[in-house]
Design a protein around this motif. Structure first.
Motif, PDB file in Angstrom:
ATOM      1  N   CYS A 226       1.348  61.343  72.774  1.00  0.00           N
ATOM      2  CA  CYS A 226       2.589  62.099  72.547  1.00  0.00           C
ATOM      3  C   CYS A 226       2.692  62.593  71.111  1.00  0.00           C
TER       4      CYS A 226
ATOM      5  N   CYS B 173       5.577  54.014  70.511  1.00  0.00           N
ATOM      6  CA  CYS B 173       5.890  55.417  70.212  1.00  0.00           C
ATOM      7  C   CYS B 173       6.870  55.904  71.283  1.00  0.00           C
ATOM      8  N   TYR B 174       6.930  57.218  71.575  1.00  0.00           N
ATOM      9  CA  TYR B 174       7.817  57.712  72.630  1.00  0.00           C
ATOM     10  C   TYR B 174       7.305  57.330  74.020  1.00  0.00           C
TER      11      TYR B 174
HETATM   12 ZN   LIG Z   1       3.016  58.151  72.631  1.00  0.00          ZN
END
Ligand SMILES: [Zn+2]
Length: 415
Positions: free
Chosen positions: A14, A42-43
């Motif tokens: 991402c 992370c996301y």
């Molecule tokens: Zn990610």
């Protein structure tokens, strides 16, 4: 890993920044303040940090390691990443790893026959390394002169990362898919480097412009997604930085360990936006064996490139990188000066000599001819001078043997 490294780490999928997940199991080393074990998020994903090494891919062993860290079982996570599935072998390795006296060779042996580690012992005098070391140090001396960080992509157990230790600031990043090689590198080959476990066939887990120098040696031809890796090396290289690919196999010439090589013009096209120059490795090797200069001023001729088994690519958006470089043999060791492990020491009456012995027929086939340009079969030496090794400073009288890689500056506790 250093907390500061989070600033350049990005998710390969991402592109998001990574943060330590405070609610999951984590351990910060009390002495160094570094992240020893943790989960990074992370996301889109979560990634484990195991033995201080962030694991930025999703292979089954990485997923198992992440689950083990989440369960608060860091030793289980490490076993999965070292691929130590046999209980007894894992126990032997862990006992060896806990011993401060263990050498690089001891630990390579303890990782077992499935770990392709044998040849790494000899790498510091391989022709491949001799050229890569000279080219990388030359270019680093130019592009990192005013500071900047280097990364060794697919850098294995860190031989070339070691060449960058005194030129990269902050310390160089070593990126490789093999957790075991990264772990060995940080302990022996390139102490102080920042290892990151990641896949060269995926986007690199680093921020744009994070590095002044991006290096990839003896690995590019093993990568399937070459177009992606070329684009990624250029993305993570800063505007005034350089990308150096050494020992890229040439599709026009047979090699015993070919991988998936490209012809010279295809390598040139991959790096086209960064003004690449291409060099035939054997020409550079001859310049180095002759004592220099190392001439990176202009492209080698197409027929010379076409005929050479391996190529060196130097890409940079600055003209001062491509010039002739003088070479030196430092008199102070990074580790310690010792006899090259390819040589046996023979004593015959009052005379002492070193005798070249390749570790296997395969090794002799791949490196023998080029290595014999500087590694002579039989080398007379003064027994008294030899007795002064290992040494931190190059003993007077061994300068020529050091230039010919018969005496090497090796990591401490190498073998
Ligand atoms: Zn990610």
């Amino acid at each position: 890993m250093k907390s500061a490294t989070l600033a350049i780490l990005r998710c390969p999928f991402c592109g998001g920044r990574l943060e330590l997940v405070e609610s999951s199991f984590h351990r910060i080393d009390a002495d160094s303040g570094e992240i020893a074990e943790a989960i990074l998020g992370c996301y889109c994903c979560v990634f484990p940090v195991v033995a201080g090494i962030p694991v930025m891919h999703l292979d089954p062993a990485a997923a198992a390691a992440r689950e083990a860290i989440e369960a608060g079982l860091p030793e289980h996570a490490a076993r999965r990443l070292f691929a130590l599935d046999d209980e007894a072998q894992a126990a032997r390795f862990e006992e060896m790893a806990a011993s401060p006296a263990a050498t690089f060779r001891d630990l390579v042996d303890a990782l077992g026959p499935a770990f392709e580690g044998g040849y790494f012992l000899y790498r510091f005098s391989d022709p491949t390394y001799v050229v890569a070391d000279a080219v990388v140090r030359a270019v680093a001396g130019t592009v990192l002169r005013e500071g900047g960080r280097a990364i060794d992509v697919c850098g294995g157990s860190g031989h070339l990362t070691r060449s960058l230790l005194d030129l990269s600031s902050p310390a160089p990043v070593l990126a490789d898919l093999s957790f075991a090689k990264l772990w060995l590198a940080r302990r022996f080959t390139a102490p102080g480097c920042e290892p990151v476990c990641c896949d060269g066939n995926a986007p690199l887990p680093f921020a744009k412009d994070a590095f002044g120098l991006v290096v990839c040696s003896d690995a590019f031809h093993y990568i399937w997604t070459k177009r992606l890796l070329a684009a990624e090396t250029m993305r993570v290289a800063a505007g005034r930085g350089a990308v150096v690919v050494t020992h890229a196999h040439n599709a026009h010439v047979w090699s015993p360990s070919a991988g998936m090589p490209l012809p010279p013009e295809a390598y040139r096209e991959l790096f086209d936006e960064m003004a690449p120059r291409l060099f035939a490795e054997s020409v550079l090797l001859n310049e180095i064996v002759a004592g220099g200069p190392l001439d990176l001023a202009s492209n080698h001729a197409p027929d010379v490139l076409d005929a050479d088994p391996a190529l060196t690519i130097v890409a940079a958006r600055r003209a001062d990188v491509c010039r002739a470089y003088t070479l030196d043999t430092p008199a102070a060791a990074r580790g310690e000066f010792r006899v090259n492990p390819l040589y046996d020491i023979e004593r015959d009456g009052g005379r002492t000599r070193l005798r070249l012995r390749f570790p296997s027929p395969d090794y002799a086939e791949e490196y023998g001819a080029a290595a014999r340009l500087y590694l002579h079969d039989e080398v007379p030496v003064d027994a008294g001078t030899l007795a002064s090794l290992p040494a931190n400073r190059l003993p007077a009288g061994l300068a020529d043997l050091a230039r010919r890689r018969i005496i090497l500056d090796l990591p401490k506790q190498w073998w």
